[in-house]
Design an enzyme around this catalytic site. Structure first.
Site, PDB file in Angstrom:
ATOM      1  N   ARG A 167       0.832  -1.227   0.000  1.00  0.00           N
ATOM      2  CA  ARG A 167       0.000   0.000   0.000  1.00  0.00           C
ATOM      3  C   ARG A 167       0.858   1.265   0.000  1.00  0.00           C
ATOM      4  O   ARG A 167       0.552   2.256   0.681  1.00  0.00           O
ATOM      5  CB  ARG A 167      -0.970   0.030   1.211  1.00  0.00           C
ATOM      6  N   SER A 217     -10.673  -1.505   3.963  1.00  0.00           N
ATOM      7  CA  SER A 217      -9.928  -1.807   5.188  1.00  0.00           C
ATOM      8  C   SER A 217      -9.406  -0.500   5.764  1.00  0.00           C
ATOM      9  O   SER A 217      -8.688   0.229   5.092  1.00  0.00           O
ATOM     10  CB  SER A 217      -8.726  -2.704   4.887  1.00  0.00           C
ATOM     11  N   GLU A 287      -4.718   2.709   6.962  1.00  0.00           N
ATOM     12  CA  GLU A 287      -4.443   2.603   5.518  1.00  0.00           C
ATOM     13  C   GLU A 287      -5.099   3.784   4.805  1.00  0.00           C
ATOM     14  O   GLU A 287      -4.626   4.269   3.781  1.00  0.00           O
ATOM     15  CB  GLU A 287      -5.027   1.280   4.990  1.00  0.00           C
TER      16      GLU A 287
HETATM   17  C1  LIG Z   1     -15.716  -1.301  -0.281  1.00  0.00           C
HETATM   18  C2  LIG Z   1     -14.230  -1.030  -0.496  1.00  0.00           C
HETATM   19  C3  LIG Z   1     -13.381  -2.090  -0.756  1.00  0.00           C
HETATM   20  C4  LIG Z   1     -12.021  -1.865  -0.948  1.00  0.00           C
HETATM   21  N1  LIG Z   1     -11.204  -2.934  -1.219  1.00  0.00           N
HETATM   22  C5  LIG Z   1      -9.893  -2.736  -1.418  1.00  0.00           C
HETATM   23  C6  LIG Z   1      -9.016  -3.843  -1.705  1.00  0.00           C
HETATM   24  O1  LIG Z   1      -9.432  -4.984  -1.812  1.00  0.00           O
HETATM   25  N2  LIG Z   1      -7.687  -3.585  -1.881  1.00  0.00           N
HETATM   26  C7  LIG Z   1      -7.175  -2.317  -1.789  1.00  0.00           C
HETATM   27  O2  LIG Z   1      -5.966  -2.141  -1.970  1.00  0.00           O
HETATM   28  N3  LIG Z   1      -7.981  -1.248  -1.529  1.00  0.00           N
HETATM   29  C8  LIG Z   1      -9.309  -1.417  -1.346  1.00  0.00           C
HETATM   30  N4  LIG Z   1     -10.123  -0.351  -1.084  1.00  0.00           N
HETATM   31  C9  LIG Z   1      -9.524   1.000  -0.940  1.00  0.00           C
HETATM   32  C10 LIG Z   1      -9.463   1.827  -2.241  1.00  0.00           C
HETATM   33  O3  LIG Z   1     -10.460   1.422  -3.175  1.00  0.00           O
HETATM   34  C11 LIG Z   1      -8.097   1.738  -2.902  1.00  0.00           C
HETATM   35  O4  LIG Z   1      -7.071   2.243  -2.054  1.00  0.00           O
HETATM   36  C12 LIG Z   1      -8.041   2.529  -4.223  1.00  0.00           C
HETATM   37  O5  LIG Z   1      -6.829   2.249  -4.863  1.00  0.00           O
HETATM   38  C13 LIG Z   1      -8.187   4.034  -4.042  1.00  0.00           C
HETATM   39  O6  LIG Z   1      -8.399   4.626  -5.319  1.00  0.00           O
HETATM   40  P1  LIG Z   1      -9.192   5.996  -5.481  1.00  0.00           P
HETATM   41  O7  LIG Z   1      -9.201   6.347  -6.925  1.00  0.00           O
HETATM   42  O8  LIG Z   1     -10.514   5.903  -4.827  1.00  0.00           O
HETATM   43  O9  LIG Z   1      -8.210   6.970  -4.700  1.00  0.00           O
HETATM   44  P2  LIG Z   1      -8.619   8.167  -3.722  1.00  0.00           P
HETATM   45  O10 LIG Z   1      -9.269   7.609  -2.511  1.00  0.00           O
HETATM   46  O11 LIG Z   1      -9.324   9.221  -4.467  1.00  0.00           O
HETATM   47  O12 LIG Z   1      -7.145   8.680  -3.327  1.00  0.00           O
HETATM   48  C14 LIG Z   1      -6.269   7.880  -2.561  1.00  0.00           C
HETATM   49  C15 LIG Z   1      -4.870   8.517  -2.594  1.00  0.00           C
HETATM   50  O13 LIG Z   1      -4.344   8.429  -3.917  1.00  0.00           O
HETATM   51  C16 LIG Z   1      -4.054   9.733  -4.432  1.00  0.00           C
HETATM   52  N5  LIG Z   1      -4.377   9.720  -5.868  1.00  0.00           N
HETATM   53  C17 LIG Z   1      -5.546   9.343  -6.447  1.00  0.00           C
HETATM   54  N6  LIG Z   1      -5.438   9.408  -7.786  1.00  0.00           N
HETATM   55  C18 LIG Z   1      -4.190   9.850  -8.058  1.00  0.00           C
HETATM   56  C19 LIG Z   1      -3.472  10.139  -9.242  1.00  0.00           C
HETATM   57  N7  LIG Z   1      -4.011   9.986 -10.460  1.00  0.00           N
HETATM   58  N8  LIG Z   1      -2.202  10.598  -9.145  1.00  0.00           N
HETATM   59  C20 LIG Z   1      -1.619  10.769  -7.934  1.00  0.00           C
HETATM   60  N9  LIG Z   1      -2.237  10.520  -6.762  1.00  0.00           N
HETATM   61  C21 LIG Z   1      -3.513  10.059  -6.837  1.00  0.00           C
HETATM   62  C22 LIG Z   1      -4.909  10.688  -3.623  1.00  0.00           C
HETATM   63  O14 LIG Z   1      -4.339  11.984  -3.599  1.00  0.00           O
HETATM   64  C23 LIG Z   1      -4.895  10.011  -2.258  1.00  0.00           C
HETATM   65  O15 LIG Z   1      -3.707  10.307  -1.570  1.00  0.00           O
HETATM   66  C24 LIG Z   1     -11.494  -0.548  -0.882  1.00  0.00           C
HETATM   67  C25 LIG Z   1     -12.373   0.529  -0.638  1.00  0.00           C
HETATM   68  C26 LIG Z   1     -13.728   0.293  -0.444  1.00  0.00           C
HETATM   69  C27 LIG Z   1     -14.633   1.459  -0.208  1.00  0.00           C
END
Ligand SMILES: Cc1cc2nc3c(=O)[nH]c(=O)nc-3n(C[C@H](O)[C@H](O)[C@H](O)COP(=O)(O)OP(=O)(O)OC[C@H]3O[C@@H](n4cnc5c(N)ncnc54)[C@H](O)[C@@H]3O)c2cc1C
Length: 294
Positions: A167, A217, A287
Protein backbone atom coordinates in the site's frame (compact mmCIF):
# COMPACT_ATOMS: atom_id res chain seq x y z
CA UNK A 1 -12.13 24.42 -17.05
CA UNK A 2 -14.91 23.42 -14.71
CA UNK A 3 -14.30 24.93 -11.24
CA UNK A 4 -16.74 24.51 -8.35
CA UNK A 5 -16.39 26.74 -5.29
CA UNK A 6 -16.77 25.27 -1.80
CA UNK A 7 -17.74 21.88 -3.18
CA UNK A 8 -18.64 19.45 -0.32
CA UNK A 9 -16.23 16.54 -0.51
CA UNK A 10 -18.72 14.24 1.20
CA UNK A 11 -20.29 13.99 -2.26
CA UNK A 12 -17.06 12.53 -3.61
CA UNK A 13 -15.87 10.10 -0.91
CA UNK A 14 -17.05 6.57 -0.18
CA UNK A 15 -17.20 7.36 3.58
CA UNK A 16 -19.81 10.03 2.64
CA UNK A 17 -18.16 12.58 4.95
CA UNK A 18 -15.93 15.60 4.40
CA UNK A 19 -16.32 19.36 4.28
CA UNK A 20 -15.76 21.65 1.30
CA UNK A 21 -12.78 22.12 -0.99
CA UNK A 22 -12.18 25.84 -1.61
CA UNK A 23 -11.83 25.10 -5.33
CA UNK A 24 -12.84 21.80 -6.92
CA UNK A 25 -11.44 21.56 -10.43
CA UNK A 26 -12.35 18.99 -13.07
CA UNK A 27 -9.90 19.05 -16.00
CA UNK A 28 -11.45 17.66 -19.18
CA UNK A 29 -8.32 15.96 -20.46
CA UNK A 30 -4.60 15.49 -19.90
CA UNK A 31 -3.78 18.72 -21.70
CA UNK A 32 -6.01 20.77 -19.44
CA UNK A 33 -4.53 19.03 -16.41
CA UNK A 34 -1.01 19.86 -17.57
CA UNK A 35 -1.90 23.54 -18.07
CA UNK A 36 -3.53 23.62 -14.64
CA UNK A 37 -0.45 22.14 -12.93
CA UNK A 38 1.86 24.65 -14.63
CA UNK A 39 -0.45 27.48 -13.53
CA UNK A 40 -0.62 26.24 -9.92
CA UNK A 41 3.16 25.79 -9.82
CA UNK A 42 3.76 29.36 -11.07
CA UNK A 43 1.23 30.79 -8.61
CA UNK A 44 2.68 28.63 -5.78
CA UNK A 45 -0.78 27.24 -4.99
CA UNK A 46 -1.15 23.88 -3.27
CA UNK A 47 -3.43 21.14 -4.55
CA UNK A 48 -4.59 17.59 -3.88
CA UNK A 49 -5.55 14.86 -6.32
CA UNK A 50 -8.85 13.04 -5.96
CA UNK A 51 -9.54 9.75 -7.71
CA UNK A 52 -12.75 7.98 -6.74
CA UNK A 53 -12.40 8.97 -3.06
CA UNK A 54 -12.54 5.35 -1.84
CA UNK A 55 -9.50 5.54 0.43
CA UNK A 56 -9.99 8.97 1.94
CA UNK A 57 -11.14 10.49 5.21
CA UNK A 58 -11.69 14.23 4.71
CA UNK A 59 -12.17 16.41 7.82
CA UNK A 60 -15.53 18.07 8.48
CA UNK A 61 -13.94 21.51 7.98
CA UNK A 62 -12.83 20.47 4.51
CA UNK A 63 -9.53 21.47 2.90
CA UNK A 64 -8.10 24.80 1.81
CA UNK A 65 -6.71 25.15 -1.70
CA UNK A 66 -7.46 23.23 -4.85
CA UNK A 67 -8.78 19.69 -5.22
CA UNK A 68 -8.29 18.27 -8.72
CA UNK A 69 -10.75 15.53 -9.65
CA UNK A 70 -9.43 13.09 -12.23
CA UNK A 71 -12.30 10.63 -12.25
CA UNK A 72 -14.41 12.02 -15.10
CA UNK A 73 -11.91 13.81 -17.36
CA UNK A 74 -9.20 11.19 -17.67
CA UNK A 75 -11.23 8.15 -18.54
CA UNK A 76 -10.23 5.77 -21.32
CA UNK A 77 -8.77 2.39 -22.24
CA UNK A 78 -6.71 1.19 -25.17
CA UNK A 79 -5.34 -2.14 -26.24
CA UNK A 80 -1.65 -1.88 -27.17
CA UNK A 81 0.54 -4.24 -29.18
CA UNK A 82 1.03 -7.98 -28.81
CA UNK A 83 4.54 -8.75 -27.65
CA UNK A 84 6.93 -11.49 -28.72
CA UNK A 85 6.83 -13.02 -25.24
CA UNK A 86 3.07 -13.54 -25.64
CA UNK A 87 2.05 -10.69 -23.34
CA UNK A 88 -0.44 -8.02 -24.36
CA UNK A 89 -0.63 -4.55 -22.89
CA UNK A 90 -3.51 -2.30 -21.96
CA UNK A 91 -3.21 1.42 -21.42
CA UNK A 92 -5.67 2.99 -18.96
CA UNK A 93 -6.10 6.69 -18.23
CA UNK A 94 -5.75 7.56 -14.53
CA UNK A 95 -9.44 8.33 -13.96
CA UNK A 96 -10.68 5.01 -15.36
CA UNK A 97 -12.12 2.72 -12.71
CA UNK A 98 -9.90 -0.26 -11.95
CA UNK A 99 -12.99 -2.50 -12.08
CA UNK A 100 -13.73 -1.29 -15.62
CA UNK A 101 -10.12 -1.93 -16.61
CA UNK A 102 -10.31 -5.51 -15.28
CA UNK A 103 -13.54 -6.09 -17.19
CA UNK A 104 -11.98 -4.67 -20.37
CA UNK A 105 -9.12 -7.15 -19.92
CA UNK A 106 -11.64 -9.99 -19.59
CA UNK A 107 -13.53 -8.81 -22.70
CA UNK A 108 -10.26 -9.09 -24.62
CA UNK A 109 -9.44 -12.52 -23.19
CA UNK A 110 -6.60 -11.18 -21.03
CA UNK A 111 -5.76 -12.70 -17.67
CA UNK A 112 -4.00 -11.14 -14.67
CA UNK A 113 -6.49 -8.64 -13.22
CA UNK A 114 -9.17 -11.02 -11.95
CA UNK A 115 -8.51 -10.36 -8.26
CA UNK A 116 -8.40 -6.57 -8.80
CA UNK A 117 -11.92 -6.41 -10.27
CA UNK A 118 -13.62 -5.58 -6.94
CA UNK A 119 -11.38 -2.67 -5.86
CA UNK A 120 -13.56 0.43 -6.26
CA UNK A 121 -10.82 3.02 -6.98
CA UNK A 122 -9.48 4.61 -10.15
CA UNK A 123 -6.35 3.40 -11.91
CA UNK A 124 -4.44 6.46 -10.63
CA UNK A 125 -5.52 5.85 -7.04
CA UNK A 126 -4.74 2.15 -7.31
CA UNK A 127 -1.21 2.75 -8.67
CA UNK A 128 -0.57 5.37 -5.96
CA UNK A 129 -1.71 2.97 -3.22
CA UNK A 130 -0.32 -0.17 -4.87
CA UNK A 131 -3.82 -1.52 -4.28
CA UNK A 132 -4.26 -5.25 -4.14
CA UNK A 133 -6.53 -8.11 -3.20
CA UNK A 134 -6.41 -11.89 -2.85
CA UNK A 135 -2.68 -12.10 -3.56
CA UNK A 136 -2.49 -9.75 -6.58
CA UNK A 137 -1.18 -6.20 -6.31
CA UNK A 138 -0.80 -3.48 -8.89
CA UNK A 139 2.93 -4.16 -9.10
CA UNK A 140 2.20 -7.67 -10.43
CA UNK A 141 0.54 -6.33 -13.59
CA UNK A 142 1.89 -2.79 -14.00
CA UNK A 143 4.58 -2.20 -16.62
CA UNK A 144 4.98 1.58 -16.51
CA UNK A 145 3.08 4.73 -15.84
CA UNK A 146 2.94 8.22 -17.23
CA UNK A 147 3.12 10.97 -14.64
CA UNK A 148 3.06 14.76 -14.43
CA UNK A 149 5.71 16.33 -12.23
CA UNK A 150 5.14 19.30 -9.89
CA UNK A 151 6.47 21.58 -12.63
CA UNK A 152 4.05 20.18 -15.23
CA UNK A 153 6.47 17.93 -17.12
CA UNK A 154 5.12 14.64 -18.48
CA UNK A 155 7.38 11.60 -17.92
CA UNK A 156 7.09 7.85 -18.33
CA UNK A 157 8.34 5.90 -15.34
CA UNK A 158 9.05 2.15 -15.38
CA UNK A 159 7.56 0.01 -12.62
CA UNK A 160 10.85 -0.11 -10.64
CA UNK A 161 11.00 3.69 -10.35
CA UNK A 162 7.66 3.77 -8.50
CA UNK A 163 9.01 1.64 -5.61
CA UNK A 164 5.67 -0.04 -5.04
CA UNK A 165 5.46 -1.73 -1.64
CA UNK A 166 2.61 -2.76 0.62
CA UNK A 167 0.00 0.00 0.00
CA UNK A 168 2.85 2.36 -0.80
CA UNK A 169 4.49 4.14 -3.74
CA UNK A 170 6.79 7.14 -4.09
CA UNK A 171 4.04 9.05 -5.93
CA UNK A 172 2.65 11.14 -3.01
CA UNK A 173 6.05 12.09 -1.53
CA UNK A 174 7.41 13.00 -4.98
CA UNK A 175 4.43 15.22 -5.76
CA UNK A 176 3.67 13.22 -8.92
CA UNK A 177 0.28 12.81 -10.57
CA UNK A 178 -0.49 9.57 -12.38
CA UNK A 179 -1.76 10.34 -15.86
CA UNK A 180 -2.05 6.85 -17.28
CA UNK A 181 -0.80 3.32 -16.66
CA UNK A 182 0.26 0.42 -18.88
CA UNK A 183 -0.58 -3.09 -17.69
CA UNK A 184 1.11 -6.20 -19.05
CA UNK A 185 -1.29 -9.14 -19.20
CA UNK A 186 -1.33 -12.59 -20.76
CA UNK A 187 -3.79 -14.37 -23.00
CA UNK A 188 -6.23 -16.52 -21.07
CA UNK A 189 -9.45 -18.48 -21.37
CA UNK A 190 -12.33 -15.95 -21.08
CA UNK A 191 -14.54 -18.48 -19.32
CA UNK A 192 -11.86 -19.15 -16.70
CA UNK A 193 -11.20 -15.43 -16.25
CA UNK A 194 -14.89 -14.74 -15.69
CA UNK A 195 -15.25 -17.66 -13.30
CA UNK A 196 -12.33 -16.40 -11.20
CA UNK A 197 -13.68 -12.86 -11.13
CA UNK A 198 -17.07 -14.08 -10.00
CA UNK A 199 -15.49 -16.19 -7.27
CA UNK A 200 -13.54 -13.21 -5.91
CA UNK A 201 -16.68 -11.08 -6.04
CA UNK A 202 -18.60 -13.74 -4.15
CA UNK A 203 -15.92 -13.88 -1.44
CA UNK A 204 -15.93 -10.08 -1.16
CA UNK A 205 -19.73 -9.87 -0.86
CA UNK A 206 -19.74 -12.66 1.72
CA UNK A 207 -17.07 -11.10 3.97
CA UNK A 208 -17.27 -7.33 3.47
CA UNK A 209 -19.99 -4.78 4.39
CA UNK A 210 -20.38 -3.59 0.80
CA UNK A 211 -23.83 -2.13 1.51
CA UNK A 212 -22.36 0.40 4.00
CA UNK A 213 -20.34 3.58 3.47
CA UNK A 214 -16.65 2.86 4.18
CA UNK A 215 -13.17 3.23 2.75
CA UNK A 216 -12.48 -0.50 2.68
CA UNK A 217 -9.93 -1.81 5.19
CA UNK A 218 -9.35 1.04 7.63
CA UNK A 219 -5.96 -0.23 8.81
CA UNK A 220 -2.91 -1.70 7.15
CA UNK A 221 -2.17 -5.34 7.80
CA UNK A 222 0.40 -5.46 10.61
CA UNK A 223 3.20 -7.93 9.90
CA UNK A 224 2.22 -11.41 11.00
CA UNK A 225 -1.38 -10.41 11.86
CA UNK A 226 -4.73 -9.41 10.37
CA UNK A 227 -6.09 -6.07 11.57
CA UNK A 228 -9.70 -7.35 11.60
CA UNK A 229 -8.77 -10.33 13.76
CA UNK A 230 -6.87 -8.17 16.30
CA UNK A 231 -9.85 -5.80 16.51
CA UNK A 232 -12.24 -8.69 17.05
CA UNK A 233 -9.97 -10.26 19.71
CA UNK A 234 -9.97 -6.90 21.48
CA UNK A 235 -13.75 -7.16 21.82
CA UNK A 236 -14.48 -4.31 19.44
CA UNK A 237 -16.94 -5.89 16.97
CA UNK A 238 -19.80 -3.39 16.68
CA UNK A 239 -17.96 -0.83 18.85
CA UNK A 240 -19.12 2.68 17.96
CA UNK A 241 -18.52 6.39 18.21
CA UNK A 242 -21.88 7.99 17.34
CA UNK A 243 -22.61 6.93 13.73
CA UNK A 244 -19.15 5.46 13.13
CA UNK A 245 -19.09 1.72 13.81
CA UNK A 246 -16.65 -1.19 13.68
CA UNK A 247 -18.46 -3.36 11.13
CA UNK A 248 -20.26 -6.38 12.59
CA UNK A 249 -19.56 -8.21 9.34
CA UNK A 250 -15.82 -7.46 9.06
CA UNK A 251 -13.99 -5.85 11.99
CA UNK A 252 -11.31 -4.47 9.67
CA UNK A 253 -13.87 -2.06 8.23
CA UNK A 254 -15.12 1.07 9.98
CA UNK A 255 -18.45 2.03 8.47
CA UNK A 256 -20.57 5.16 8.49
CA UNK A 257 -24.07 4.11 9.44
CA UNK A 258 -25.40 7.31 7.90
CA UNK A 259 -25.05 9.99 10.56
CA UNK A 260 -21.30 9.82 11.23
CA UNK A 261 -19.09 12.87 10.83
CA UNK A 262 -15.43 12.70 9.86
CA UNK A 263 -14.61 13.52 13.51
CA UNK A 264 -16.64 10.49 14.66
CA UNK A 265 -14.76 8.22 12.25
CA UNK A 266 -11.40 9.69 13.28
CA UNK A 267 -12.24 9.34 16.99
CA UNK A 268 -13.23 5.70 16.46
CA UNK A 269 -10.00 5.01 14.55
CA UNK A 270 -7.97 6.38 17.48
CA UNK A 271 -10.01 4.47 20.09
CA UNK A 272 -9.60 1.22 18.17
CA UNK A 273 -5.83 1.79 17.87
CA UNK A 274 -5.51 2.46 21.62
CA UNK A 275 -7.60 -0.53 22.67
CA UNK A 276 -5.91 -2.94 20.24
CA UNK A 277 -2.49 -1.80 21.45
CA UNK A 278 -3.53 -2.31 25.10
CA UNK A 279 -5.08 -5.69 24.41
CA UNK A 280 -2.65 -7.24 21.92
CA UNK A 281 0.49 -5.11 22.00
CA UNK A 282 0.20 -4.52 18.24
CA UNK A 283 0.11 -1.01 16.82
CA UNK A 284 -2.37 -0.46 13.98
CA UNK A 285 -1.61 2.11 11.26
CA UNK A 286 -4.43 3.59 9.19
CA UNK A 287 -4.44 2.60 5.52
CA UNK A 288 -6.97 5.36 4.84
CA UNK A 289 -5.44 8.69 3.79
CA UNK A 290 -6.51 11.70 5.83
CA UNK A 291 -7.11 15.15 4.40
CA UNK A 292 -7.54 18.29 6.52
CA UNK A 293 -7.00 18.76 10.23
CA UNK A 294 -8.22 16.31 12.86
C1 LIG B 1 -15.72 -1.30 -0.28
C2 LIG B 1 -14.23 -1.03 -0.50
C3 LIG B 1 -13.38 -2.09 -0.76
C4 LIG B 1 -12.02 -1.87 -0.95
N1 LIG B 1 -11.20 -2.93 -1.22
C5 LIG B 1 -9.89 -2.74 -1.42
C6 LIG B 1 -9.02 -3.84 -1.70
O1 LIG B 1 -9.43 -4.98 -1.81
N2 LIG B 1 -7.69 -3.58 -1.88
C7 LIG B 1 -7.18 -2.32 -1.79
O2 LIG B 1 -5.97 -2.14 -1.97
N3 LIG B 1 -7.98 -1.25 -1.53
C8 LIG B 1 -9.31 -1.42 -1.35
N4 LIG B 1 -10.12 -0.35 -1.08
C9 LIG B 1 -9.52 1.00 -0.94
C10 LIG B 1 -9.46 1.83 -2.24
O3 LIG B 1 -10.46 1.42 -3.18
C11 LIG B 1 -8.10 1.74 -2.90
O4 LIG B 1 -7.07 2.24 -2.05
C12 LIG B 1 -8.04 2.53 -4.22
O5 LIG B 1 -6.83 2.25 -4.86
C13 LIG B 1 -8.19 4.03 -4.04
O6 LIG B 1 -8.40 4.63 -5.32
P1 LIG B 1 -9.19 6.00 -5.48
O7 LIG B 1 -9.20 6.35 -6.92
O8 LIG B 1 -10.51 5.90 -4.83
O9 LIG B 1 -8.21 6.97 -4.70
P2 LIG B 1 -8.62 8.17 -3.72
O10 LIG B 1 -9.27 7.61 -2.51
O11 LIG B 1 -9.32 9.22 -4.47
O12 LIG B 1 -7.14 8.68 -3.33
C14 LIG B 1 -6.27 7.88 -2.56
C15 LIG B 1 -4.87 8.52 -2.59
O13 LIG B 1 -4.34 8.43 -3.92
C16 LIG B 1 -4.05 9.73 -4.43
N5 LIG B 1 -4.38 9.72 -5.87
C17 LIG B 1 -5.55 9.34 -6.45
N6 LIG B 1 -5.44 9.41 -7.79
C18 LIG B 1 -4.19 9.85 -8.06
C19 LIG B 1 -3.47 10.14 -9.24
N7 LIG B 1 -4.01 9.99 -10.46
N8 LIG B 1 -2.20 10.60 -9.14
C20 LIG B 1 -1.62 10.77 -7.93
N9 LIG B 1 -2.24 10.52 -6.76
C21 LIG B 1 -3.51 10.06 -6.84
C22 LIG B 1 -4.91 10.69 -3.62
O14 LIG B 1 -4.34 11.98 -3.60
C23 LIG B 1 -4.90 10.01 -2.26
O15 LIG B 1 -3.71 10.31 -1.57
C24 LIG B 1 -11.49 -0.55 -0.88
C25 LIG B 1 -12.37 0.53 -0.64
C26 LIG B 1 -13.73 0.29 -0.44
C27 LIG B 1 -14.63 1.46 -0.21
Amino acid sequence: MKVLKNEPLKNHTSFRVGGPASAYVIPEDADELKKLIIFLYKEKLSYRILGNGTNLLVSDEGVPGVVIELRSGLDGLELLDDRRDGSIRIQAMAGTLLSRTALYAYEHGLAGMEALRGIPGTVGGAVTMNAGAYGTEMRDVLESCEVITREGQVKTLPLEALELGYRHSIIPESGLIVLSAVFRLRKGDPEEILKEMQEYQRRRAEKQPLDKASAGSTFKRPEGHFAGQLIEESGLRGYRHNGAVVSEKHCGFIVNEGSATASDIYALIQEVRTKVLEHTGVELTPEVKMWGSF
